[in-house]
Design a protein around this motif. Sequence first.
Motif, PDB file in Angstrom:
ATOM      1  N   ILE A  18      -2.592  -6.433   1.185  1.00 24.49           N
ATOM      2  CA  ILE A  18      -1.605  -5.356   1.014  1.00 24.49           C
ATOM      3  C   ILE A  18      -1.255  -5.132  -0.465  1.00 24.49           C
ATOM      4  O   ILE A  18      -1.088  -3.992  -0.903  1.00 24.49           O
ATOM      5  N   ASP A  19      -1.167  -6.220  -1.249  1.00 27.42           N
ATOM      6  CA  ASP A  19      -0.815  -6.060  -2.667  1.00 27.42           C
ATOM      7  C   ASP A  19      -1.903  -5.294  -3.418  1.00 27.42           C
ATOM      8  O   ASP A  19      -1.613  -4.445  -4.264  1.00 27.42           O
ATOM      9  N   SER A  40      -0.597 -10.824   5.152  1.00 25.59           N
ATOM     10  CA  SER A  40      -1.083 -10.442   3.839  1.00 25.59           C
ATOM     11  C   SER A  40       0.095 -10.289   2.858  1.00 25.59           C
ATOM     12  O   SER A  40       0.000 -10.699   1.697  1.00 25.59           O
ATOM     13  N   ALA A  41       1.209  -9.726   3.339  1.00 22.94           N
ATOM     14  CA  ALA A  41       2.398  -9.563   2.484  1.00 22.94           C
ATOM     15  C   ALA A  41       2.994 -10.929   2.136  1.00 22.94           C
ATOM     16  O   ALA A  41       3.488 -11.136   1.012  1.00 22.94           O
ATOM     17  N   ILE A  42       2.939 -11.865   3.049  1.00 23.48           N
ATOM     18  CA  ILE A  42       3.452 -13.218   2.782  1.00 23.48           C
ATOM     19  C   ILE A  42       2.572 -13.890   1.718  1.00 23.48           C
ATOM     20  O   ILE A  42       3.074 -14.479   0.762  1.00 23.48           O
ATOM     21  N   GLY A  91      -8.663  -3.852  -1.576  1.00 19.47           N
ATOM     22  CA  GLY A  91      -7.494  -4.065  -0.710  1.00 19.47           C
ATOM     23  C   GLY A  91      -7.905  -3.949   0.742  1.00 19.47           C
ATOM     24  O   GLY A  91      -7.706  -4.851   1.541  1.00 19.47           O
ATOM     25  N   HIS A  92      -8.519  -2.825   1.097  1.00 19.98           N
ATOM     26  CA  HIS A  92      -9.090  -2.682   2.451  1.00 19.98           C
ATOM     27  C   HIS A  92     -10.291  -3.613   2.558  1.00 19.98           C
ATOM     28  O   HIS A  92     -10.499  -4.262   3.579  1.00 19.98           O
ATOM     29  N   TYR A 136       5.220   3.472   2.346  1.00 16.17           N
ATOM     30  CA  TYR A 136       5.236   2.714   3.604  1.00 16.17           C
ATOM     31  C   TYR A 136       4.808   1.260   3.373  1.00 16.17           C
ATOM     32  O   TYR A 136       5.465   0.323   3.838  1.00 16.17           O
ATOM     33  N   LEU A 137       3.703   1.069   2.640  1.00 15.80           N
ATOM     34  CA  LEU A 137       3.227  -0.307   2.400  1.00 15.80           C
ATOM     35  C   LEU A 137       4.236  -1.089   1.563  1.00 15.80           C
ATOM     36  O   LEU A 137       4.462  -2.282   1.785  1.00 15.80           O
TER      37      LEU A 137
END
Length: 269
Positions: free
Chosen positions: A176-177, A264-266, A140-141, A215-216
Amino acid sequence: MRIVKKHRFNAQVTALELGYGIIGRPLMNVYCYLIGGTLIDCGQARMAEEMKSFASAHRINQLLLTHHHEDHSGNAAMIAKVCSAAVMGHPVTVHKMTHIRPILPYQHLVWGQSREVSVSPLPALVASDGFCFLPIHTPGHSKDHTVYLEMQNGWLFSGDLYLGERIKFFRSDEKIDQQIQSLKTMLQYDFEALFCGHNPILKNGRDRLRRKLAYLEEIAGQVRFLLARGLPEREIIRRLDRRQDRFVKLVTLGNASFANMVRSAIQAT
Ligand SMILES: [Fe+2]
């Protein structure tokens, strides 16, 4: 400015804090951890002399890398040579450390570049000096991100999985996922102390990871909500941007920004 500090968590864990600032205080300090003869991460190449002094004064048999980023792997080649230490990491870390790619100007200035070094793939369990480290892949990171859980003592060496509860920016390749999934994975394990790559040793590690996960998930949920209402990426970034990352975004030429977290969320939807 150069910062070198040694911290003792207890009789068994020593943390080495390294900071390098071109002008004034460093933007971010790095923490490496020595447990018996096992070193977890080895700091930025800009602090090679300081890490070399530390390595010469201690017994280091093996170096475990949490990931290939230059603030974690910058002195791996030196440690392997000076200490005759085995360097181990995820298979992607193995590849990255033998195929060093050019880095951005800010990365050169802040961290310095890692040098090629032979890295062995991690075994299922790394046992040494009475300690047992369980490597857990937590992408993820970065694709290769791996944390090390010392199960007998409940210590989690978390690399860049944590960093902070309400982080302000993502690098352009962060997912992010995958980070959400990695945090969920880690919350299935039992541990207490968090040994973060950029924070002093932290207590209540599970609570901290739980709050970062919340939060994420909140950010990802807000992005999904705005996407469902038909808003374009640019507008979603504008609405959610907390305007806290301007300096970092400027210095990194956009490689680290809050907008990257939104993008990243999109992509994850
Ligand atoms: Fe990193």
